[in-house]
Design a protein around this motif. Structure first.
Motif, mmCIF file in Angstrom:
data_model
loop_
_atom_site.group_PDB
_atom_site.id
_atom_site.type_symbol
_atom_site.label_atom_id
_atom_site.label_comp_id
_atom_site.label_asym_id
_atom_site.label_seq_id
_atom_site.Cartn_x
_atom_site.Cartn_y
_atom_site.Cartn_z
ATOM 1 N N TRP A 270 0.828 -1.203 0.000
ATOM 2 C CA TRP A 270 0.000 0.000 0.000
ATOM 3 C C TRP A 270 0.862 1.252 0.000
ATOM 4 C CZ3 TRP A 270 -0.807 3.660 4.054
ATOM 5 C CH2 TRP A 270 -1.854 4.559 3.821
ATOM 6 N N LEU A 271 1.959 1.239 0.795
ATOM 7 C CA LEU A 271 2.863 2.382 0.829
ATOM 8 C C LEU A 271 3.524 2.606 -0.526
ATOM 9 C CD1 LEU A 271 4.721 2.049 4.256
ATOM 10 C CD2 LEU A 271 3.032 3.773 3.605
ATOM 11 N N GLY A 273 2.360 2.337 -3.349
ATOM 12 C CA GLY A 273 1.461 3.055 -4.252
ATOM 13 C C GLY A 273 1.275 4.512 -3.914
ATOM 14 N N LEU A 274 1.799 4.940 -2.769
ATOM 15 C CA LEU A 274 1.589 6.317 -2.314
ATOM 16 C C LEU A 274 2.809 7.217 -2.462
ATOM 17 C CD1 LEU A 274 -0.398 5.793 1.031
ATOM 18 C CD2 LEU A 274 -1.323 6.470 -1.199
ATOM 19 N N VAL A 275 3.997 6.648 -2.293
ATOM 20 C CA VAL A 275 5.207 7.467 -2.149
ATOM 21 C C VAL A 275 5.859 7.761 -3.494
ATOM 22 C CG1 VAL A 275 5.636 6.598 0.167
ATOM 23 C CG2 VAL A 275 6.647 5.419 -1.787
ATOM 24 N N ASP A 280 10.053 5.217 -2.723
ATOM 25 C CA ASP A 280 9.762 3.868 -3.192
ATOM 26 C C ASP A 280 11.032 3.035 -3.213
ATOM 27 O OD1 ASP A 280 7.679 2.057 -4.504
ATOM 28 O OD2 ASP A 280 9.300 2.003 -5.986
#
Length: 415
Positions: A270-271, A273-275, A280
């Motif tokens: 999930w992380l 896909g955000l950073v 990343d």
């Protein structure tokens, strides 16, 4: 405990001169040559040795760091990064070995830190003044250059015969932001003590401007975390210090377990896909490191082993706790964690008599650890030197305020 109003007077004129020299050099190195902090602090340690008192039994933090250095040196017997037999032919070859440098740094940086505790109130006041305005000058200069796209830095490189591309110039000046993020707290305290509140605002503006424009994200995180700790210790006193100690201890104990748990639960994905891309890449490095820690959880892979995994770990893990676990195992992580928890406990004890000084020290410690958890390798000499520089700065500020007690940080066997 009764606070001492002054450090010992003997030898302090020389010590004051050495410390003033260190902080005169700080803005120059912070802008132009951050790697120079390592030789600067080593030189300071050498210069103060002649006037230091007779050595006594090492203090607790010295023993912890000495044990860490010994364990790191022993780990070279199984480290894939160990130099080949017969390759160490002269002093220059030996001095490049990380294990050797750790002992040198402990002796020299430790001597410089211990010397700061021996300053008189008058000497400390002078040192703190130079330090405060020096860091302010660095923040203003780097902040202004960041606004111009590092134009001044590029011109200086052209004049030196070593031109640099604009994008690389921006990266180079961003490194100074990490120094400022740590030194902001003692510098702000020194300026505030002298009634220069406007200068504190300018200092903060310079640090924030430089960090934002130079894309030094971890500096912003470090400043925010330092601010939270400052408020906790200033507002809650000893209770805030205890919370800081706990917050420092937990990552050293559970860093690899936390990463593996996050991967297994899907939180890691999930992380991803955000950073942004740089973060990343960090997530990939941390996942790889946590996975390989399981191979040698107690002893680790050995000192500098992070450099041997190719593209999976470019030079180091970009996280101090994971690097310690990966290279030195649970033993190394426990020793390093014990050292930093000892510093945090010192903040707790200092809060009894000097909440302002304790808050400053706790915030600087927090900023240093946050940046170490996101950006640099554990063994980078210049970054270790910046940590010693912050200790000297905090000592000078507290001594100059007349609120010094012997709970202040001491990391050298000299007294």
């Amino acid at each position: 405990m009764i606070a001492k109003a002054a450090g010992p007077e003997k030898g302090t004129p020389w010590l004051t001169g050495v410390m003033i020299f260190v902080f005169v050099m700080t803005p120059l190195l912070g802008y132009l040559a951050q790697l120079g902090f390592a030789p600067l602090m080593a030189l300071a340690g050498l210069l103060v040795l002649p006037v230091m008192a007779r050595p006594r039994a090492p203090a607790a933090p010295t023993l912890i760091l000495l044990l860490l250095a010994i364990w790191a040196a022993a780990s070279m017997t199984w480290s894939p990064a160990a130099p080949p037999a017969g390759s160490l032919k002269d002093y220059g070859d030996v001095e490049k070995v990380t294990a050797v440098k750790l002992f040198l740094q402990l002796a020299l940086y430790g001597a410089a830190a211990a010397a700061a505790l021996r300053l008189s109130v008058r000497g400390a006041d002078r040192v703190a003044t130079v330090m405060g305005f020096g860091v302010l000058a660095l923040a203003v200069f780097v902040g202004f250059d960041a606004l111009t796209g590092a134009a001044m830095f590029q011109k200086l490189r052209v004049l030196s015969g070593d031109p640099i591309r604009p994008d690389l110039a921006k990266v180079k000046i961003s490194i100074g932001c990490y120094v400022m993020a740590v030194m902001f707290w003692p510098a702000a305290a020194a300026l505030a003590q002298r009634g220069k509140q406007a200068a504190v605002v300018l200092l903060l503006a310079g640090v924030l401007t430089a960090s934002v424009l130079a894309s030094a994200d971890s500096c912003l995180v470090a400043l925010a975390a330092g601010g939270v700790v400052w408020l906790l210790v200033k507002g809650l006193g000893k209770a805030g210090g205890r919370l800081l100690t706990l917050a420092i201890a937990i990552p050293f104990m559970v860093a690899p377990i936390a990463v593996l748990w996050a991967i297994q639960t899907g939180f890691w994905g999930w992380l991803h896909g955000l950073v942004p891309a740089s973060w990343d890449a960090r997530l990939n490095i941390w996942a790889f490191a946590a996975d390989h820690i399981q191979d040698h959880p107690f002893r680790g892979w050995g000192l500098d082993a992070s450099r041997t995994f190719g593209d999976a770990i470019p030079l180091h893990t970009h996280n101090a706790q994971l690097q310690l676990w990966l290279e030195l195992g649970a033993v190394g992580a426990a020793l390093a964690g014990a050292f930093f928890c000892w510093l945090a406990h010192g903040v707790t004890r200092a809060a009894e008599t000097d909440r302002g000084g304790a808050a400053m020290s706790g915030a600087a410690l927090t900023s240093y650890l946050v940046i170490g958890a996101l950006s640099f390798g554990v063994w980078q000499e210049w970054w270790i030197a910046v940590g010693a520089l912050a200790v000297v700065a905090c000592a000078a500020v507290r001594l100059s305020s007349g609120e010094y007690s012997d709970e202040l940080v001491e990391i050298s066997p000299n007294d």
